[in-house]
Structures are given as C-alpha cells and as structure tokens.
Design a protein around this motif. Structure first.
Motif, mmCIF file in Angstrom:
data_model
loop_
_atom_site.group_PDB
_atom_site.id
_atom_site.type_symbol
_atom_site.label_atom_id
_atom_site.label_comp_id
_atom_site.label_asym_id
_atom_site.label_seq_id
_atom_site.Cartn_x
_atom_site.Cartn_y
_atom_site.Cartn_z
ATOM 1 N N VAL A 8 -41.984 -8.822 10.742
ATOM 2 C CA VAL A 8 -41.689 -8.822 9.315
ATOM 3 C C VAL A 8 -42.962 -8.813 8.475
ATOM 4 O O VAL A 8 -42.983 -8.237 7.375
ATOM 5 N N ALA A 9 -44.046 -9.394 8.973
ATOM 6 C CA ALA A 9 -45.295 -9.403 8.205
ATOM 7 C C ALA A 9 -45.831 -7.994 8.028
ATOM 8 O O ALA A 9 -46.217 -7.584 6.922
ATOM 9 N N TRP A 10 -45.854 -7.213 9.111
ATOM 10 C CA TRP A 10 -46.404 -5.850 9.023
ATOM 11 C C TRP A 10 -45.466 -4.928 8.265
ATOM 12 O O TRP A 10 -45.928 -4.015 7.566
ATOM 13 N N SER A 41 -40.067 -11.934 1.703
ATOM 14 C CA SER A 41 -39.389 -12.662 0.635
ATOM 15 C C SER A 41 -37.963 -13.042 1.034
ATOM 16 O O SER A 41 -37.515 -14.169 0.794
ATOM 17 N N THR A 42 -37.229 -12.128 1.646
ATOM 18 C CA THR A 42 -35.851 -12.442 2.040
ATOM 19 C C THR A 42 -35.824 -13.383 3.239
ATOM 20 O O THR A 42 -34.946 -14.250 3.332
ATOM 21 N N GLU A 43 -36.785 -13.228 4.168
ATOM 22 C CA GLU A 43 -36.834 -14.135 5.315
ATOM 23 C C GLU A 43 -37.122 -15.565 4.865
ATOM 24 O O GLU A 43 -36.589 -16.531 5.416
ATOM 25 N N ILE A 44 -37.980 -15.715 3.850
ATOM 26 C CA ILE A 44 -38.260 -17.049 3.301
ATOM 27 C C ILE A 44 -36.993 -17.638 2.700
ATOM 28 O O ILE A 44 -36.675 -18.819 2.900
ATOM 29 N N PHE A 45 -36.260 -16.826 1.972
ATOM 30 C CA PHE A 45 -35.029 -17.294 1.334
ATOM 31 C C PHE A 45 -34.033 -17.790 2.376
ATOM 32 O O PHE A 45 -33.469 -18.887 2.252
ATOM 33 N N PHE A 46 -33.826 -17.017 3.430
ATOM 34 C CA PHE A 46 -32.839 -17.404 4.438
ATOM 35 C C PHE A 46 -33.320 -18.598 5.261
ATOM 36 O O PHE A 46 -32.508 -19.364 5.783
ATOM 37 N N ARG A 102 -40.722 -23.033 8.767
ATOM 38 C CA ARG A 102 -40.776 -21.572 8.875
ATOM 39 C C ARG A 102 -40.948 -20.945 7.493
ATOM 40 O O ARG A 102 -41.735 -20.008 7.323
ATOM 41 N N ALA A 103 -40.215 -21.468 6.497
ATOM 42 C CA ALA A 103 -40.365 -20.946 5.142
ATOM 43 C C ALA A 103 -41.799 -21.117 4.650
ATOM 44 O O ALA A 103 -42.360 -20.216 4.022
ATOM 45 N N ALA A 104 -42.406 -22.276 4.933
ATOM 46 C CA ALA A 104 -43.784 -22.518 4.503
ATOM 47 C C ALA A 104 -44.752 -21.569 5.194
ATOM 48 O O ALA A 104 -45.673 -21.025 4.567
ATOM 49 N N VAL A 105 -44.560 -21.338 6.490
ATOM 50 C CA VAL A 105 -45.451 -20.428 7.228
ATOM 51 C C VAL A 105 -45.328 -19.003 6.690
ATOM 52 O O VAL A 105 -46.330 -18.316 6.462
ATOM 53 N N LEU A 106 -44.096 -18.545 6.486
ATOM 54 C CA LEU A 106 -43.895 -17.197 5.942
ATOM 55 C C LEU A 106 -44.493 -17.084 4.542
ATOM 56 O O LEU A 106 -45.087 -16.044 4.192
ATOM 57 N N VAL A 116 -48.212 -16.667 4.851
ATOM 58 C CA VAL A 116 -48.557 -15.283 5.230
ATOM 59 C C VAL A 116 -48.494 -14.380 3.999
ATOM 60 O O VAL A 116 -49.401 -13.564 3.755
ATOM 61 N N LEU A 117 -47.430 -14.525 3.223
ATOM 62 C CA LEU A 117 -47.272 -13.725 2.004
ATOM 63 C C LEU A 117 -48.411 -14.003 1.030
ATOM 64 O O LEU A 117 -48.985 -13.077 0.436
ATOM 65 N N LEU A 118 -48.767 -15.268 0.865
ATOM 66 C CA LEU A 118 -49.865 -15.636 -0.028
ATOM 67 C C LEU A 118 -51.190 -15.074 0.471
ATOM 68 O O LEU A 118 -52.017 -14.610 -0.329
ATOM 69 N N ALA A 119 -51.406 -15.090 1.787
ATOM 70 C CA ALA A 119 -52.657 -14.554 2.347
ATOM 71 C C ALA A 119 -52.784 -13.060 2.047
ATOM 72 O O ALA A 119 -53.869 -12.570 1.690
ATOM 73 N N PHE A 120 -51.686 -12.301 2.175
ATOM 74 C CA PHE A 120 -51.725 -10.864 1.888
ATOM 75 C C PHE A 120 -52.069 -10.600 0.416
ATOM 76 O O PHE A 120 -52.935 -9.772 0.100
ATOM 77 N N THR A 121 -51.393 -11.303 -0.499
ATOM 78 C CA THR A 121 -51.601 -11.019 -1.924
ATOM 79 C C THR A 121 -52.974 -11.478 -2.394
ATOM 80 O O THR A 121 -53.640 -10.778 -3.157
#
Length: 740
Positions: A222-224, A393-398, A409-413, A416-421
C-alpha cells in the motif's frame, strides 16, 4: 510605561480569574451549558484552581498560585530589566509546569512510573484541563512575552512579542504535540504501557512494503501504491494546470472567463462527489458502460474501481488548484526577457523552452507539491473508487474504525504517509534554495508576452478542450444524479432525494424534518467560526514573517508551513491520539474540529498574506510607528485596509475547506457534531447515491452564495497610491495630538 502597566494588569487579572472564577478541569456537559454553576465553587468537578488546592487535595496546583503571586510582586519593581527577567522566568516556568503536571498526572494518579518512584504514590488524580487551566496557561505565555518586551526584545514591542509567543505556543499544542502523541502511541499497548511489538510487526508488514508487482508476482504494498499514485497525480495535475494557464494567458481562446469559472467548481465540490459522478458514468451500471454494452455487446467491466479511477478523479479534483497556482506564475514572466530572446534571433519555441519555462520552475514545483500532498491526503475518492486497491489514507481509516481496531497500525501507516509528504516538501525547498527566479525589478516592464509556438498552442488546446468537455459532462452528471430515482435501475426523474434531505414542516412552527439538516447547520456553524479565526491567525503570522526580524525566523516560518505538508489523515489520527485523554480532552466536541480546520488551513492564509504584504511598502507602517502609533494600531488602521484581497482569499479558502474537508474530519466527528462530508460518506456507504448527490449539490450552491457575499462585504482594494499614502500620513498626524 502606563500602557505597559495597563497591559500587565489585564493579564494579571486574567490569571486571577483563571484561578478563582473558572472551573479548573473540563466540564463534561460543556462550559457554555452553565449547568456547572449549580456545583460551583465547591464540587470537585466545577471547583476553580484555588478550591482544588485547599479543599480537594490537589496541592501540586499551588505552584501556579505561587508563580502568579510572584508576577504580581514583580509588577511593583522599578527596574524594567529586573522586572522583565522575573516576568519572563515566571511565565516560562508556569507554562512548563502546567504542561508537565498535565501530562504526568491522570485520572487515577501518576501516568509516569518515574514520578511514582520519585514522589511516591498519588492518592488523588485529575481529569483533563478545563477553562481555568487553559486561561492560566495563556496568562503565563503572555507574562513570558511581556517580560521579554520589558528587556528590549523586538524593540520592546509587547504586541509583536506576544503574537510570536502565542503562535509558537498554539502551533506546539495543535501541530507538534499531536504528531508526537502519534509517535508515542505507535509503541504503546492498549493500557498505555510501552510495547514495541505491534510497532515492529506493522513496520515489517509485507502488505505495506511488498514489491511483488515489479516481478509480476502480485500487487505492490500500500505504501508504494500510494506513492506511485501521488507522483502520477502531481504530474497530471501540474501538466493540465500549466496547459490551462497557458491557454488562459497566452492564447486567443474565446471562453477565458468561462474557463476560469470552470476551474473553480472542483475546489468547492466535496472531494468524493467527482468519484460518484465517475461511477454514474463508467461504473458497471453507468451511462457510458451500459451504452457500450448495448451497442457492442461488451461485458461491463470494473476498470474504474482501482488506481486508474482514483487517478482520474484526483486529477479532475486537483488540476484547478494547480491552475490557480500557475496562472500568476505564467503572467509574472517578464515580457521584456522574452522580447530580448526573440531580438537575439531565438524562435518562439526556443524562447519558451530556455527563458519562459525555467522562470516558471517555482510555480511548477509548488503545483506538483500541492498535487502530491493532496493525493496523499485524499480520502473520499479512494473510498468511493478504490475497491480492493486501498491507499494509505483508507487503510488508516479502517485500522482505526474498522474491525481491525489496531491503533498501532494506524500510527505506523500515518508515519509512513507523513514521511512521504515531508520528504517531498523538503525536496522542493532544497531544489529551489539558492536559485533566483525574480523578474520584477521595479523598473518599467511594458510589453506583451510572445505568442506560444504553434505546436505547443495546438498541444495545450488538445489537452484543455477535451478536459473542459469532460468536466462539463461530470458536473452534468452531478446535477442530474440528484433528480434520478435509482441510477441504472430506474432513471425516472424525482424530487424525493431533495425532499428526504431538506424537507421542512410548518405544522407547529418551522421544523427542519430533512435528514441532512442537522449536519448542515453544524457544518455551517463550525465553518463560519473557523474561517475568520484561520484568516486572522494566517494574516498575523504573515505580518510577523514579512515585517519583523528576529532570531529563529526561518525556523518559525518552516514550522508553520510544515503543517501544510502534514496530510489530513495524519492530522485526524494524531488528534484522536492526543486529545482523547488528559491533559487536553476534546474529542467529540466542536472545539477539536475548529482547531483542526484553523491549523490545517492556516498555511494558505500565511502564504497569501505574505504575497500581499510583500507588495506594501514598509514606509507605510514606519510612518505610523514614527507618529507614535503602536504595532496593533498600525495593523488595524494601515495594513488591514490594504489587504482586502488577501483577507477575502483567506476567508473564502478557509470556509470552503471547512465544508469540503473529509480526510481529517472523518476521524473527529461525533453524533452531536457530524460534518456534512462525513454524513455524505455514510450515505454513500449505504448506497443512497441520490441523497448524497442532492446534499452535495446544495453545499455547492451554498458555497457559491457565501463566496459572492464575502467578496461583496469585504470588497476590493481600490486606491490611488500617492493619494492614499498622503491621506494616511495626514490621518496619522491628526491623531498624534490624541495619543498621550
């Protein structure tokens, strides 16, 4: 000195009110409900700080009382340097103390094992901070600022020092503290104890980092997938935005006004509505899909439900933002430089490629960054069109609200999202640092831009015209979709969807009986509160950045702008983790939504204010200060009247974003405060597409009306500079006699 003493007296009075007249801890039923007055000031729930200390055994709060009394004693000191030192230290220690005691002491006692070891067990805990504790914290921040001003910081301007101190304090509380809480939450167990097992497990999860797609052995993690989608959306929206900007400024396209209007529509459209319209067109029961199936006997496919459909929806949604960024950049290229190039026998294509395009690099970088970050943060379109191809974003929500219930898991995802942006944000700053793209020198620069090369003109028209037609079809589907009974099954026209959402009964007075009214009024209330706050904070920050010089200014600006690079999904998760427990418990309230909107949208107001304020000569406010007006009066009487366009832009953007945001809001709404976008997502999940589109159409109409009203009320800046400057100087000199 009298003014300084008066300001200090007001702050000391506020500190006294915080300790004696306001509930120190959070009132569950709400401060403004006034139900707490029945138990005030004796009950433990409603008691002020002073009563908490002496009647309820919370002796640690005595430190706040001692510090306030010390500030009162400093008020009488004759030496301003000594007085300033005492006030500054008192304020700094007060803020630090309130922060540490709030974090260290929870409902049942110590939160930290080290505190229990050092001080022994605590017999009495405390709930979350309330009005008294919050006002006391602000008092200590202002005491710190006044102390620095007394010692000559910022030339002794208490207003400027206080503004900087309050902004730093608020950003620390509402941006950095939630992000820090998210990092801490990733290595905590459900009971709050340290446990890195879940963090390690989620960090190593193949579903996040898998690269099987590169070897044809399955799907990428999901990250890639999210990163690839964001890059493609950034490139697509930037390319189309540049094409729109070139057509609007460098060609004889006959519908330029309509083009500008058309590019505004997606900005004021709830983010998932375009996904819904694409579903009505290209879904299995869509108009185009069914038409092709009947004409050619093709089996309806599901190609729309995946990364392709998300990409189309995101490019449709974010191209207008790129256009608004790039149109000013394209117009800002100096005509004289292009004319110089053609004079030196360069053809139009070479001039565009070697002169014009390089000067547009900052705008192109900004447009790509916006498209990249917006794609990363987008929640609505992936929810509607993603299917089994989830994004971060949707994986974090679920992970938060789904059956997984895995906060780690939500925090880790989210990390990852924060690291990309943040990586994209920093890469853009590094790429543009040290480069100069200025073409406006203050000298005359008359002339017109050269025409586009013929091939490029044909190319941009070939991109823009089909896209315009496609956008018109999309919005036609949005308009029609609210009047169709059941799309794909029963296409007969009806008003039932609007009646269900917005019906009104007049039997016993006016009764808002429609199912959408509750969330509609809540949305309007919160948007109308947060918009002026966002504009005020953004413009004040812009004034400090443009007009003031102080140590750490670049770090201050970077910290403020970094909140723009934090996706809304990350903001939502971090707010849940930070503000669901003491010391600041705000989940389920309107306050958390307002705070989210203010500090999420503030950077746009900052950038708009910086751009507008940079055009105002500093001699205007220097003349006002020379005539003995203070900074606050100068801002109110001189700066703000000249910033009407920036004020309008900040108000409109803040209002629209408060209505259309979904990525952060979806985590923060409650049954009492349910925002429109969250409510519409619920309608979509229940398959009530007609009601969802009807509600979205009503929001678009409301936003257009409010935008027109704001522009009418605020007005435009119309002045002749030489007369206005003279008038300001005359007005200031006439007021000089009134200033003591």
């Amino acid at each position: 000195m009298r003014h300084g003493n008066r300001r200090l007296d007001v702050v000391l009075i506020l500190g006294a009110v915080a300790l004696t007249l306001l509930p120190w801890y959070r009132i569950e039923s709400g401060l403004f409900g006034l139900g707490w007055l029945a138990g005030f000031p004796i009950s433990p729930e409603a008691a002020p700080g002073l009563v908490q200390i002496f009647a309820h055994g919370r002796l640690w709060l005595a430190a706040a009382l001692v510090l306030l009394l010390l500030a009162v004693a400093a008020r009488g000191m004759a030496d301003p340097m000594r007085r300033g030192a005492v006030l500054a230290w008192t304020g700094a220690i007060g803020v630090l103390f309130l922060s540490l005691q709030g974090l260290a002491i929870g409902f049942s006692g110590w939160n930290w094992t080290v505190s229990d070891t050092l001080f022994g067990p605590l017999s009495n805990g405390q709930p979350a901070m309330g009005a008294g504790a919050v006002l006391s914290s602000i008092t200590f921040v202002l005491l710190f600022a006044f102390g620095l001003a007394e010692r000559g910081v910022m030339k002794g301007d208490a207003f400027v020092v206080s503004a900087i101190a309050l902004l730093v304090f608020l950003v620390a509380v509402f941006v950095f503290y939630p992000i820090g809480s998210m990092f801490v939450g990733s290595v905590q167990d459900f009971d709050g104890s340290f446990n890195a097992d879940n963090f390690i497990r989620n960090t190593q999860d193949p579903s996040i980092w898998s690269l099987n797609c590169l070897i044809g052995a399955g799907r990428c993690g999901v990250a890639w997938r999210t990163l690839w989608l964001a890059i493609m959306t950034g490139l697509g929206s930037t390319l189309l935005g540049l094409a729109f900007a070139l057509v609007a400024t460098r060609t004889r396209f006959p519908f330029k006004k309509g083009l500008r209007l058309l590019t505004i529509l997606p900005i004021i459209t709830p983010p998932f509505v375009i996904g819904l319209a694409l579903t009505l067109l290209f879904g299995r029961a869509g108009v185009v899909t069914q038409g092709l199936s009947q004409l050619f006997g093709l089996e309806p496919g599901r190609w729309l439900y995946g990364l392709t459909g998300i990409w189309i929806a995101q490019v449709l949604s974010f191209t207008p933002i790129s256009f608004l960024v790039l149109i000013g950049v394209v117009e800002g290229v100096s005509p004289s430089m292009e004319e110089a190039s053609t004079t030196l026998r360069a053809d139009r294509w070479r001039t565009f490629r070697r002169v014009s395009l390089p000067l547009m690099k900052p705008g192109l970088a900004n447009a790509f960054l916006i498209g990249f970050i917006e794609s990363m943060a987008d929640f609505g379109n992936p929810l509607v069109l993603g299917g089994s191809h989830g994004v971060l974003s949707t994986e974090i929500f679920f992970a938060v609200v789904g059956s997984q219930n895995d906060p780690s898991r939500a925090a880790v995802l989210a990390m990852v999202l924060l690291a990309f942006t943040l990586s994209a944000f920093l890469a853009q700053r590094v790429w543009l640092s040290g480069k100069n793209f200025a073409t406006v020198t203050g000298k005359g620069d008359s002339g017109s831009h050269i025409a586009l090369p013929r091939g490029l003109s044909i190319g941009v028209h070939a991109l823009v015209i089909p896209w315009i037609l496609f956008t018109l079809v999309i919005y036609g589907m949005i308009l029609i979709g609210g009047f169709v009974k059941t799309w794909g099954l029963d296409n007969s026209l009806t008003l039932d969807h609007y009646a269900k959402a917005f019906s009104i009964s007049f039997e016993n007075g006016i009764a808002w009986t429609g199912v959408a009214w509750n969330s509609f009024w809540t949305t309007m209330e919160i948007a109308l509160i947060s918009a002026p706050l966002t504009a005020a904070v953004g413009l004040l920050t812009a004034y400090i950045i443009v007009r003031q010089k102080f140590a750490g200014k670049n770090a201050f600006e970077f910290a403020l702008m970094m909140s723009f690079a934090i996706p809304g999904t990350v903001i939502g998760v971090s707010y849940i983790m930070a503000f669901n427990l003491p010391p600041l418990e705000m989940t389920g309230s309107a306050l958390i939504l307002i705070a989210c909107f203010v500090f999420r949208n503030m950077p746009v107001g900052v950038r708009g204010g910086i751009a507008a304020m940079s055009q105002l000569d500093k001699s205007l406010d220097e003349a006002s200060l020379t005539l003995r007006a203070n900074s606050f009066r100068t801002i109110r009487k001189v700066i703000l009247p000249l910033l009407r366009p920036a004020i309008t832009a900040a108000l409109v953007y803040s209002f629209v974003r408060a209505i259309t945001s979904i990525s952060a809001v979806i985590f923060l709404v409650s049954a009492e405060y349910n925002m429109a976008t969250s409510y519409i997502v619920g309608l979509v999940e229940n398959g009530e597409y007609g009601v969802a589109i009807a509600y979205s159409s009503m929001l678009i109409v409301v936003m257009i009306t409010v935008i027109a009203g704001v522009q009418l009320i605020v007005g435009e800046r119309r002045l002749r500079r030489e007369n206005r400057v003279a008038g300001l100087a005359t007005s200031a000199s006439s007021r000089q006699e009134k200033i003591p």
